[in-house]
Design a protein around this motif. Structure first.
Motif, PDB file in Angstrom:
ATOM      1  N   UNK C 119      95.341  90.644  97.885  1.00  0.00           N
ATOM      2  CA  UNK C 119      93.898  90.821  97.799  1.00  0.00           C
ATOM      3  C   UNK C 119      93.587  92.169  97.170  1.00  0.00           C
ATOM      4  N   UNK C 120      92.568  92.185  96.304  1.00  0.00           N
ATOM      5  CA  UNK C 120      92.220  93.428  95.602  1.00  0.00           C
ATOM      6  C   UNK C 120      91.858  94.530  96.594  1.00  0.00           C
ATOM      7  N   UNK C 121      92.447  95.714  96.396  1.00  0.00           N
ATOM      8  CA  UNK C 121      92.183  96.816  97.335  1.00  0.00           C
ATOM      9  C   UNK C 121      90.697  97.148  97.450  1.00  0.00           C
ATOM     10  N   UNK C 122      89.965  97.014  96.342  1.00  0.00           N
ATOM     11  CA  UNK C 122      88.542  97.362  96.381  1.00  0.00           C
ATOM     12  C   UNK C 122      87.825  96.563  97.468  1.00  0.00           C
ATOM     13  N   UNK C 123      88.193  95.295  97.590  1.00  0.00           N
ATOM     14  CA  UNK C 123      87.498  94.457  98.571  1.00  0.00           C
ATOM     15  C   UNK C 123      88.024  94.692  99.982  1.00  0.00           C
ATOM     16  N   UNK C 124      89.314  94.999 100.086  1.00  0.00           N
ATOM     17  CA  UNK C 124      89.841  95.335 101.414  1.00  0.00           C
ATOM     18  C   UNK C 124      89.173  96.607 101.926  1.00  0.00           C
ATOM     19  N   UNK C 125      88.916  97.537 100.989  1.00  0.00           N
ATOM     20  CA  UNK C 125      88.244  98.767 101.395  1.00  0.00           C
ATOM     21  C   UNK C 125      86.823  98.498 101.865  1.00  0.00           C
ATOM     22  N   UNK C 126      86.154  97.584 101.174  1.00  0.00           N
ATOM     23  CA  UNK C 126      84.795  97.233 101.592  1.00  0.00           C
ATOM     24  C   UNK C 126      84.828  96.697 103.020  1.00  0.00           C
ATOM     25  N   UNK C 127      85.796  95.816 103.291  1.00  0.00           N
ATOM     26  CA  UNK C 127      85.907  95.250 104.637  1.00  0.00           C
ATOM     27  C   UNK C 127      86.229  96.335 105.654  1.00  0.00           C
ATOM     28  N   UNK C 128      87.083  97.264 105.246  1.00  0.00           N
ATOM     29  CA  UNK C 128      87.459  98.353 106.136  1.00  0.00           C
ATOM     30  C   UNK C 128      86.237  99.203 106.485  1.00  0.00           C
TER      31      UNK C 128
END
Lengths: 278, 289, 426
Positions: C119-128
């Motif tokens: 999964x793209x880190x940008x979206x994991x960061x958003x979730x984080x």
């Protein structure tokens, strides 16, 4: 007004005038139900125009999306059982309370207690009821019916006991002198006299049940059972609503309740009270 | 002996039905009241907050505004609906042609779903009504009334009335059915016709139905929700947020379940108070007549 | 007598119907298989999920998958949670509800799921970032994202030789040009309050810090400072729309834009399917809202539209992961984004819808910022407050109310944050 044998034209004129406020929205509903999404515009002439073709495809599609016959059966089941139970339970409760509340503290308290239940906002009951019905194994159509019987009890008891005021005690006393039990007197004499009110209650209850979304949504959430209004939710989502299909579907679900209403209307109006009181 | 049998029968009827009612209305209500002392979001864990929700309630401008709006709407709509439905019931009960057609037609507004009603009236108020108004030359009505914070409530009032009239008419018709023919016959001999006949003969006899309708109307319109959702969703500028709208929207969809439970509890007490006052008032009227 | 008859009739009807309904259910239960249930909140994607369900069950003997896509799924989820009747996997949006669910301990840690690495880190960061306070573990698997900016009518642009503006000055100049050409630049559907948030979010990501709500919660800044420019620029946009934007709803605006009544429409990519039902031939594209005065200051407003989360009560995590593997298969994601014009959160080569062409540069560079409203509690009704502001046009009053209301509606969250910071010695 009454003693005139011929038509009351004033009333007729009033009724026809009022009818236009209903005919116009109905016209729009029907026209939109037949149109395709690409025929929808924001201009007035566009919305008023007739559909390009009178095809039943929207209705067919709406029936497919809502799983029409299945949802219809569920809606009918829930509505019919609720109405039957309401008439039986609420009328006798209305009778018991209506006849006793005048001189008896207990009954007048119960009457006020139940009637005030009408004012409880559903939102406050919703979560506790969802939990409670699940705990009791009633998270199904039967639980929904039970809840309806309770929800409409206050209003129906109000209606029934209001109606009782105009039914003379003399009728019951005559039966009692003949040796009939209270139970028998009720079913033989009072219940039939209340026929116009039964029809009224039936119409009001059926209508509320038929259109209700919240109770089945909350209580039966996650089960396979769908009522028509629940199935109709499929037409709208935040980012897009297919009004054409939705309108077709609403027109379809309008028919059964309209038929029911017309039948009940006859009952309301062919009231037997006049004859009975004489 | 006879008296006893009657008493026992009535108790046998009342107790089980009362138990059913308590089980599915009173008990959940009590549970709801308990939530009103918490910061429950509707799921997960929660803490007791004591009276905080109730204190907040009385200092919340949004809640206060919603009470004003709701009462204004309820009072005006109740008057409009009762006048029109009484007239309609008299007309539909009178000597007219195509009776069942008219009765069927006037019932229709009540069975059109909220989505349909919302769409059509939105369209009407947004496009058709302003066009009509500017044709006639009323400048102030040439924009949608639903987009004006001071006029949007009128739009909601119209739709509420349009939908509610059917129900009230049915109740009035069944009330008119309890008026025996011979009352009119006797009245006719005394020369009572038209308004006089209505005022002195018909109306006193249907007072129980009048008071039922008043109570139901006030209650239904105080609890107005569907029409708001269909027409304005509380807008414009939060001018049409009814109490039920706040309770539902912020309590169920939002995370304010505990706070809105407190709102619901207070609201419940307010409606009970209003309705009991109404019933007391109309039953004193009944006795007078 | 009559009563009995009616009762008997009712009873008979009741039995008949009950029998009818029993037939409906009860036939597909199989004791041997592991049952996995997904409830996802996007009813518009129901057709896709039905095909996935079917395909999965046809190829897997050990697991039986059920996916329901109900309308009003959030109400259904909440009532099921209160009954403690949890589905195995839930599909929800990346907004404050997700934050609440994490906080409530409803979701399970899925950092041991292998697919998470794709999964793209940008979206994991958003979730984080959506977690109220930093908690160990990953609870969300972003599936697809959407983007909001400005939709435009490509044909009208080409006819007139207009180009995509890249900063605020260019946008305003373009609007003036469009007006001079006798056309309406924007359409707004502000009668539906939530649409007020679309331009708001798109501009706020360019002009305010991404974590502005967290900064306010920590007490280091106020909205009156951070949101002033957004508010002022928003008022500027208004003059390029219809004269009474509060009269029209989302649906009216979609219809108007589809019929070419306006050249642009500031809304998310999610509106495209609705627009195309009215006019399937519309040549629509989108570009990033250029609210910043500098070209480099702009960022794409994109958030997680659908994420999957395994609930803590899921008994068979292995089976749930197998289902997730299937959902994350490239061909299934492609099928989803084709149907919904979505942006995949998974790494890899996907064919994106043509109406995202204008945003491609930002998507490829990973220059994206989450919707600010994903941090707003819904009961604060920020959308309605923005609508009120656009009607009254009073920037100061609006920002002041925003600040006071924020403290009032986020009281519990702020306390939670403060407690966390005390404990962790920040």
């Amino acid at each position: 007004m009454i003693e005139k044998k011929n038509t009351n034209w004033l009333a007729m004129a009033l009724l026809i005038l009022g009818l236009s406020t209903i005919a116009f929205p109905l016209y729009l509903t029907i026209v939109i139900a037949f149109k395709q999404p690409s025929e929808m515009t924001n201009s007035i002439s566009g919305i008023l125009s007739l559909p390009k073709t009178w095809s039943l495809s929207n209705f067919r599609e709406a029936m497919r999306v809502t799983n029409f016959w299945h949802s219809l059966a569920n809606s009918l089941l829930i509505t019919i059982v609720t109405v039957v139970l309401s008439i039986a339970i609420h009328s006798i409760m209305g009778y018991a309370l209506g006849r006793n509340k005048a001189g008896n503290k207990f009954y007048s308290f119960v009457y006020l207690f139940i009637v005030s239940g009408m004012f409880v906002p559903f939102a406050i009951l919703m979560m506790p009821l969802a939990k409670q019905t699940a705990e009791m194994g009633l998270a199904n159509w039967f639980g929904v019916i039970l809840l309806y019987v309770v929800f409409y009890m206050p209003m129906n008891i109000l209606l029934y006991s209001g109606y009782l005021v105009n039914i003379p005690m003399a009728l019951e006393e005559a039966a009692r002198v003949d040796g009939a039990s209270t139970w028998r007197t009720y079913w033989k004499i009072i219940f039939p006299i209340m026929k116009p009110m039964h029809a009224t209650v039936a119409v009001l209850t059926a209508l509320s049940v038929w259109n209700d979304v919240m109770t089945p949504l909350v209580i039966m959430a996650g089960s396979e059972t769908n009522t028509l209004p629940l199935a109709q939710l499929n037409f709208q989502s935040q980012f897009g609503t297919n009004y054409n299909l939705a309108f077709a579907s609403y027109l379809l679900s309008l028919i059964p309740i309209l038929i029911f209403y017309v039948i009940c209307q006859k009952q309301i109006l062919n009231g037997v009270v006049n004859g009975a009181v004489k | 002996m006879m008296k006893n049998e009657r008493k026992i029968t009535f108790l046998c009827i009342t107790i089980p039905i009362l138990a059913l009612f308590v089980c599915f209305n009173t008990i959940p209500l009590i549970r709801g009241v308990i939530y009103s002392f918490t910061n429950f979001k509707g799921f997960g864990k929660y803490d007791w907050v004591g009276m905080r929700n109730y204190i907040d309630l009385f200092s919340d401008a949004r809640v206060g505004k919603s009470y004003l709006f709701t009462f204004k709407l309820a009072i005006v709509t109740t008057i409009v609906v009762n006048v029109i439905s009484l007239l309609l019931a008299l007309a539909l009960n009178g000597k007219i042609r195509a009776k069942s057609f008219f009765r069927g037609a006037y019932f229709l507004p009540n069975i059109l779903g909220a989505l349909v009603v919302g769409y059509i009236f939105n369209y009407f108020f947004t496009y058709i009504f302003p066009a009509l108004a500017s044709m006639v030359g009323i400048e102030s009505l040439s924009t949608s009334i639903l987009s004006s914070p001071s006029k949007a409530w009128i739009g909601i009032m119209v739709v509420c009335a349009w939908q509610a009239i059917a129900m009230n008419t049915i109740i009035y018709i069944s009330g008119l059915q309890t008026v025996p023919e011979d009352v009119y016959e006797a009245g006719g001999l005394d020369g009572a016709t038209g308004w006089k006949q209505f005022r002195y003969l018909t109306f006193p006899l249907i007072i129980p139905f009048f008071s039922i309708n008043m109570v139901l109307c006030v209650k239904n319109f105080l609890m107005v929700f569907d029409q708001i959702m269909a027409l304005t969703k509380g807008g414009p500028a939060q001018s049409t947020e009814s109490i039920s709208y706040l309770i539902y929207n912020n309590g169920m969809s939002g995370g304010q379940f505990g706070f809105q439970s407190a709102n619901a509890v207070v609201f419940f007490l307010v409606i009970v108070f209003v309705s009991v006052a109404q019933m007391k008032f109309s039953s004193s009227k009944e006795e007078q007549l | 007598m009559k009563g009995k008859k009616i009762k008997r009739l009712g009873l008979a009807a009741c039995c008949m119907m009950a029998a009818l309904m029993m037939q409906g259910c009860g036939s597909n239960k199989n004791g041997q298989k592991i049952e996995i249930e997904i409830v996802q909140y996007k009813p518009e994607a129901a057709v896709y999920f039905d095909t996935v369900e079917e395909a999965f069950n046809a190829t897997h003997d050990n697991i039986h998958l059920t996916i329901s896509s109900p309308n009003d799924a959030m109400t259904i989820l909440r009532t099921r949670f209160i009954r403690e009747d949890y589905p195995d996997i839930i599909g929800i949006g990346g907004d404050i509800n997700y934050s609440y669910f994490v906080d409530a301990g409803i979701l399970a840690d899925v950092s041991d799921y292998e697919g998470i690495n794709n999964i793209k880190p940008a979206y994991l960061n958003i979730a984080e970032a959506l977690k109220l306070v930093p908690i160990e573990g990953s609870y969300a698997l972003p599936y697809v994202a959407n983007a909001a900016g400005i939709l435009y009518n490509r044909d009208i642009f080409e006819e007139n030789g207009w180009v995509i503006p890249e900063n605020w000055e260019e946008l305003i100049a373009l609007c003036d040009q469009i007006q001079a050409a006798g056309k309406m630049p924007f359409y707004f559907g502000f009668k539906d309050t939530w649409t007020c948030l679309a331009p708001w979010n798109a501009m706020a990501v360019d002009l305010a810090p991404a974590d502005v709500t967290k900064q306010v919660n920590r007490g280091t800044t106020t909205f009156a400072t951070e949101y002033r420019e957004v508010s002022e620029k928003y008022l500027q946009l208004l003059q390029y729309g219809p004269s009474d934007p509060f009269a029209y709803g989302y649906n009216d605006a979609c219809t108007a834009f589809a019929r070419g009544e306006s050249v642009m429409y500031p809304i998310g990519s999610y509106a495209v399917p609705q627009i195309l039902t009215v006019n399937p031939d519309l040549n629509v594209d989108s570009f990033v809202m250029p609210a910043n005065d500098e070209k480099d200051g702009n960022t794409l407003n994109s958030g997680v539209d659908l994420l999957f989360a395994v609930t803590a009560s899921c008994e068979n995590k292995e089976a749930a992961y197998e289902v997730l593997d299937f959902l994350y298969a490239d061909e299934n994601i492609q099928q989803y984004i084709d149907a919904q014009n979505a942006i995949p959160c998974k790494e890899g080569e996907f064919q994106l819808a043509s109406m995202l062409d204008g945003m491609m540069g930002y998507i490829e560079a990973g220059n994206m910022t989450d919707y600010q409203d994903h941090y707003y509690p819904s009961e604060m009704a920020v959308d309605a407050q923005i609508q009120t502001f656009l009607i009254n046009r009073d920037v100061d009053a609006f920002l002041k109310k925003f600040d006071t209301d924020w403290l009032r509606y986020n009281r519990d969250i702020i306390r939670l944050v403060q407690k966390y910071e005390e404990e962790h010695g920040k």
